[in-house]
Design an enzyme around this catalytic site. Structure first.
Site: not given
Ligand SMILES: *Cc1c(COP(=O)(O)O)cnc(C)c1O
Length: 375
Positions: A99, A47, A171, A196
């Site tokens: 998001y 961890r 982000d 993503k």
């Molecule tokens: C998908 C997404 C998240 C969250 O990510 P997860 O891996 O689904 O928990 C946060 N910010 C953006 C812009 C996203 O597209």
């Protein structure tokens, strides 16, 4: 210093010292033998520190032009990690159309602990400045925004935040470090859902937090270990495998997206196209009700109706009923998320097949309403 595509393949990934393996192994272990109590070879408990994870963390940090990276079990876990910097009474200024899951954790989870959020159109610098209060601690930016793909000037916003003594978080999931490197533009923290584009193959969940600030890193690293939402070795391996081709993939993603946008803009059944002229997420509006839009979505054969984005496989979603279903309807309307909005994540198939599929689906939906009224 090596360049981007070289770093994607080499940073944090020397050949294995014990065997010469050219790929970082999946160290499928939860703990590590110690030499004497408290003395180990750099890894004590998985961890806290893990070799496959560390390779991924070093690689992602280098791709964002920073020294420190932390990997998480999901993008949401990464968001949770960053917001753990806050305490009761603190305030956050955030991009408005962000998001849906970020909106949810802000307003339905962290708000419980007495943390306050103000949502602004962060493409409007004056609005950002006006929203800042004495108790503001973070400026949270998502650019291009989701799902309307509005862009925010990261450098100008970071400068406003710095003057006010506030940290800026970006982000960077949609743009990826191929198209945008927020640390160089003045941001303090970069965040990713590595689920993503960074992984890119729709086969693992992950998140990352990256910074070049040593004391900030120490604090975030403490939270990573204390909270424990870390990815397993198998997922770290998959994401590290995916990221090696990030530069190549993004080039083709963007090229395909330009082709799709050109088609959409020339089609009079499309009321509006949202595209910031870079990246591979494209949103468009059908002049249609929720039900009619759902009908359209059922006619697509090659495009997969799914949450998520950034995959080799083309995906699409209907934000009002999917990614942004947790956002109240009147808020959706206020920020401009129309009933007929479709968000595309343009994949790596032959773009002609992607366009043909949209074309056959559109041919079967009712003519645009404004034409029907005129007749
Ligand atoms: C998908 C997404 C998240 C969250 O990510 P997860 O891996 O689904 O928990 C946060 N910010 C953006 C812009 C996203 O597209």
């Amino acid at each position: 210093m090596y360049r981007f595509d070289t770093l994607a393949i080499h940073a944090g990934q020397p050949n294995d010292a014990a065997t010469g393996a050219v790929t970082v192994p999946i160290y499928q272990t939860s703990t590590f033998g110690q030499l004497e109590p408290g003395v180990h070879r750099g890894f004590g408990y998985a961890r806290t520190e893990h070799p496959t994870r560390r390779a991924l963390e070093e690689c992602l940090a280098s791709l964002e032009g920073a020294r420190y990276g932390l990997a998480f079990a999901s993008g949401m876990a990464a968001i949770h990690n960053v917001l753990s910097l806050l305490r009761t009474g603190d305030h956050v200024v955030s991009t408005q159309d962000l998001y849906g899951g970020a909106w949810r954790i802000f307003t339905k989870y962290f708000a419980k602990f007495g943390i306050d959020f103000t949502f602004v159109d962060s493409s409007d610098l004056a609005a950002v400045e006006r929203a800042i209060r004495p108790e503001t601690r973070l400026l949270w930016l998502e650019t291009p925004s989701n799902p309307l793909l509005k862009t925010t000037d990261i450098a100008a916003c970071s400068a406003i935040a710095r003057t006010a003594g506030i940290r800026t978080v970006v982000d960077n999931t949609f743009a990826t470090p191929v198209l945008q490197q927020p640390i160089a533009l003045g941001a303090d923290i970069v965040l990713h859902s590595t689920t993503k584009y960074i992984n890119g193959h729709s086969d693992a969940l992950g998140g990352a937090v990256i910074t070049d600030d040593e004391s900030l890193f120490a604090e975030l690293k403490f939270f990573q270990n204390a909270i424990g939402a870390v990815p397993g070795p198998q997922d770290c391996f998959l994401i590290l495998r995916g990221v090696k081709t990030l530069g190549l993939r993004m080039a083709r993603h963007c090229e395909n997206a330009r082709g799709v946008v050109e088609y959409l803009r020339a089609n009079d059944r499309i009321a509006r196209v949202h595209y910031p002229e870079f990246g591979a997420i494209v949103s468009f509006e059908l002049d249609a009700s929720v039900d009619e839009t759902i009908e359209f979505s059922k006619r697509l054969r090659l495009w997969t109706l799914a949450e998520s984005l950034g995959s080799v496989k083309s995906l699409f979603c209907h934000p009002p009923t999917m990614t942004h279903a947790s956002v109240e309807p009147e808020v959706r309307r206020r920020v401009g998320i129309a009933d007929g909005l479709i968000r595309l994540s343009v994949g790596l198939e032959d773009v002609r097949d992607l366009i043909d599929d949209i074309d056959q689906a559109l041919a079967e939906v009712a003519s645009p309403r404004r034409v029907a009224c005129a007749g």
